[in-house]
Design a protein around this motif. Structure first.
Motif, PDB file in Angstrom:
ATOM      1  N   LEU A  40       0.834  -1.200   0.000  1.00  0.00           N
ATOM      2  CA  LEU A  40       0.000   0.000   0.000  1.00  0.00           C
ATOM      3  C   LEU A  40       0.870   1.253   0.000  1.00  0.00           C
ATOM      4  O   LEU A  40       0.672   2.164  -0.805  1.00  0.00           O
ATOM      5  CB  LEU A  40      -0.933   0.004   1.217  1.00  0.00           C
ATOM      6  CG  LEU A  40      -1.718   1.293   1.445  1.00  0.00           C
ATOM      7  CD1 LEU A  40      -2.727   1.509   0.338  1.00  0.00           C
ATOM      8  CD2 LEU A  40      -2.390   1.263   2.806  1.00  0.00           C
ATOM      9  N   GLY A  41       1.843   1.279   0.899  1.00  0.00           N
ATOM     10  CA  GLY A  41       2.702   2.465   1.012  1.00  0.00           C
ATOM     11  C   GLY A  41       3.467   2.773  -0.266  1.00  0.00           C
ATOM     12  O   GLY A  41       3.529   3.932  -0.700  1.00  0.00           O
ATOM     13  N   ILE A  72       2.093   5.578   6.604  1.00  0.00           N
ATOM     14  CA  ILE A  72       1.440   4.707   5.614  1.00  0.00           C
ATOM     15  C   ILE A  72       2.382   4.479   4.446  1.00  0.00           C
ATOM     16  O   ILE A  72       2.587   3.346   4.006  1.00  0.00           O
ATOM     17  CB  ILE A  72       0.096   5.310   5.141  1.00  0.00           C
ATOM     18  CG1 ILE A  72      -0.931   5.268   6.276  1.00  0.00           C
ATOM     19  CG2 ILE A  72      -0.422   4.576   3.904  1.00  0.00           C
ATOM     20  CD1 ILE A  72      -2.226   5.995   5.971  1.00  0.00           C
ATOM     21  N   GLU A  73       2.978   5.544   3.934  1.00  0.00           N
ATOM     22  CA  GLU A  73       3.887   5.410   2.786  1.00  0.00           C
ATOM     23  C   GLU A  73       5.122   4.581   3.111  1.00  0.00           C
ATOM     24  O   GLU A  73       5.661   3.915   2.238  1.00  0.00           O
ATOM     25  CB  GLU A  73       4.305   6.785   2.259  1.00  0.00           C
ATOM     26  CG  GLU A  73       3.234   7.462   1.459  1.00  0.00           C
ATOM     27  CD  GLU A  73       3.749   8.619   0.624  1.00  0.00           C
ATOM     28  OE1 GLU A  73       4.959   8.940   0.671  1.00  0.00           O
ATOM     29  OE2 GLU A  73       2.930   9.213  -0.093  1.00  0.00           O
ATOM     30  N   ARG A  74       5.557   4.597   4.358  1.00  0.00           N
ATOM     31  CA  ARG A  74       6.723   3.792   4.756  1.00  0.00           C
ATOM     32  C   ARG A  74       6.336   2.361   5.114  1.00  0.00           C
ATOM     33  O   ARG A  74       7.204   1.551   5.432  1.00  0.00           O
ATOM     34  CB  ARG A  74       7.430   4.459   5.940  1.00  0.00           C
ATOM     35  CG  ARG A  74       8.136   5.753   5.594  1.00  0.00           C
ATOM     36  CD  ARG A  74       8.961   6.278   6.755  1.00  0.00           C
ATOM     37  NE  ARG A  74       8.185   6.505   7.965  1.00  0.00           N
ATOM     38  CZ  ARG A  74       7.495   7.606   8.234  1.00  0.00           C
ATOM     39  NH1 ARG A  74       7.483   8.610   7.374  1.00  0.00           N
ATOM     40  NH2 ARG A  74       6.820   7.719   9.367  1.00  0.00           N
ATOM     41  N   GLY A  75       5.041   2.044   5.065  1.00  0.00           N
ATOM     42  CA  GLY A  75       4.588   0.701   5.407  1.00  0.00           C
ATOM     43  C   GLY A  75       4.581   0.429   6.899  1.00  0.00           C
ATOM     44  O   GLY A  75       4.557  -0.720   7.321  1.00  0.00           O
ATOM     45  N   GLN A  76       4.587   1.481   7.697  1.00  0.00           N
ATOM     46  CA  GLN A  76       4.631   1.347   9.153  1.00  0.00           C
ATOM     47  C   GLN A  76       3.258   1.434   9.800  1.00  0.00           C
ATOM     48  O   GLN A  76       3.122   1.154  10.987  1.00  0.00           O
ATOM     49  CB  GLN A  76       5.539   2.425   9.749  1.00  0.00           C
ATOM     50  CG  GLN A  76       6.966   2.297   9.291  1.00  0.00           C
ATOM     51  CD  GLN A  76       7.817   3.472   9.726  1.00  0.00           C
ATOM     52  OE1 GLN A  76       7.313   4.565   9.978  1.00  0.00           O
ATOM     53  NE2 GLN A  76       9.117   3.249   9.812  1.00  0.00           N
ATOM     54  N   VAL A  84      -8.131   3.653   3.319  1.00  0.00           N
ATOM     55  CA  VAL A  84      -7.612   3.289   2.000  1.00  0.00           C
ATOM     56  C   VAL A  84      -8.539   3.851   0.921  1.00  0.00           C
ATOM     57  O   VAL A  84      -8.076   4.391  -0.090  1.00  0.00           O
ATOM     58  CB  VAL A  84      -7.457   1.756   1.856  1.00  0.00           C
ATOM     59  CG1 VAL A  84      -7.100   1.383   0.422  1.00  0.00           C
ATOM     60  CG2 VAL A  84      -6.406   1.236   2.825  1.00  0.00           C
ATOM     61  N   GLU A  85      -9.831   3.763   1.132  1.00  0.00           N
ATOM     62  CA  GLU A  85     -10.791   4.314   0.163  1.00  0.00           C
ATOM     63  C   GLU A  85     -10.643   5.830   0.042  1.00  0.00           C
ATOM     64  O   GLU A  85     -10.701   6.368  -1.068  1.00  0.00           O
ATOM     65  CB  GLU A  85     -12.218   3.970   0.573  1.00  0.00           C
ATOM     66  CG  GLU A  85     -12.562   2.513   0.364  1.00  0.00           C
ATOM     67  CD  GLU A  85     -13.957   2.155   0.844  1.00  0.00           C
ATOM     68  OE1 GLU A  85     -14.472   2.790   1.801  1.00  0.00           O
ATOM     69  OE2 GLU A  85     -14.550   1.241   0.253  1.00  0.00           O
ATOM     70  N   LEU A  98      -4.197   0.340  -5.182  1.00  0.00           N
ATOM     71  CA  LEU A  98      -3.266   0.641  -4.104  1.00  0.00           C
ATOM     72  C   LEU A  98      -2.855  -0.603  -3.324  1.00  0.00           C
ATOM     73  O   LEU A  98      -1.830  -0.599  -2.646  1.00  0.00           O
ATOM     74  CB  LEU A  98      -3.869   1.671  -3.144  1.00  0.00           C
ATOM     75  CG  LEU A  98      -4.206   3.034  -3.748  1.00  0.00           C
ATOM     76  CD1 LEU A  98      -4.838   3.936  -2.709  1.00  0.00           C
ATOM     77  CD2 LEU A  98      -2.962   3.679  -4.364  1.00  0.00           C
ATOM     78  N   LEU A  99      -3.652  -1.661  -3.433  1.00  0.00           N
ATOM     79  CA  LEU A  99      -3.382  -2.886  -2.683  1.00  0.00           C
ATOM     80  C   LEU A  99      -2.793  -3.998  -3.533  1.00  0.00           C
ATOM     81  O   LEU A  99      -2.586  -5.113  -3.053  1.00  0.00           O
ATOM     82  CB  LEU A  99      -4.668  -3.367  -2.013  1.00  0.00           C
ATOM     83  CG  LEU A  99      -5.282  -2.384  -1.006  1.00  0.00           C
ATOM     84  CD1 LEU A  99      -6.660  -2.851  -0.591  1.00  0.00           C
ATOM     85  CD2 LEU A  99      -4.381  -2.201   0.178  1.00  0.00           C
ATOM     86  N   THR A 100      -2.532  -3.716  -4.798  1.00  0.00           N
ATOM     87  CA  THR A 100      -2.014  -4.717  -5.718  1.00  0.00           C
ATOM     88  C   THR A 100      -0.498  -4.584  -5.848  1.00  0.00           C
ATOM     89  O   THR A 100       0.004  -3.501  -6.154  1.00  0.00           O
ATOM     90  CB  THR A 100      -2.668  -4.540  -7.114  1.00  0.00           C
ATOM     91  OG1 THR A 100      -4.081  -4.612  -6.957  1.00  0.00           O
ATOM     92  CG2 THR A 100      -2.202  -5.603  -8.080  1.00  0.00           C
TER      93      THR A 100
END
Length: 104
Positions: A40-41, A72-76, A84-85, A98-100
């Motif tokens: 996502l991030g 979020i962008e760092r995956g933390q 997300v929506e 964003l989830l692919t």
């Protein structure tokens, strides 16, 4: 008791399944945590930069703190699906994009 590890699926790089069989009753399935937060991030950052948006402008549009959006962008951070929506709407993309993995 034998241990078999399934080969990782290249379509889902973060999924690993170990199945223990033998005298023990039933099966034990252990899965590594998904890398969904990282996926996502990476996708949010890529799309945001393609749109020429700053992290701060995206955070404001989504209604999140700048520091949380950075997490979020760092995956933390693990945002809810509702968040997300909202991010997808602000970036003008479908949430699934964003989830692919490798899609952003």
């Amino acid at each position: 008791m034998g241990i078999r590890t399934a080969k990782p699926n290249p379509e889902i790089p973060s999924l690993s399944v170990t199945i223990m069989t033998g005298k023990a009753e039933g099966l034990l399935i252990a899965m590594r945590p998904m890398r969904m937060a990282q996926i996502l991030g990476e996708n949010v950052r890529k799309v945001r930069l393609e749109r020429g948006m700053t992290l701060e402008s995206l955070a404001i549009e989504v209604g999140l703190a700048y520091s949380y959006m950075g997490g979020i962008e760092r995956g933390q951070k693990n945002p809810t699906l509702a968040v997300v929506e909202r991010i997808a709407e602000a970036l003008n993309v479908e949430p699934v994009l964003l989830l692919t993995p490798n899609a952003g």
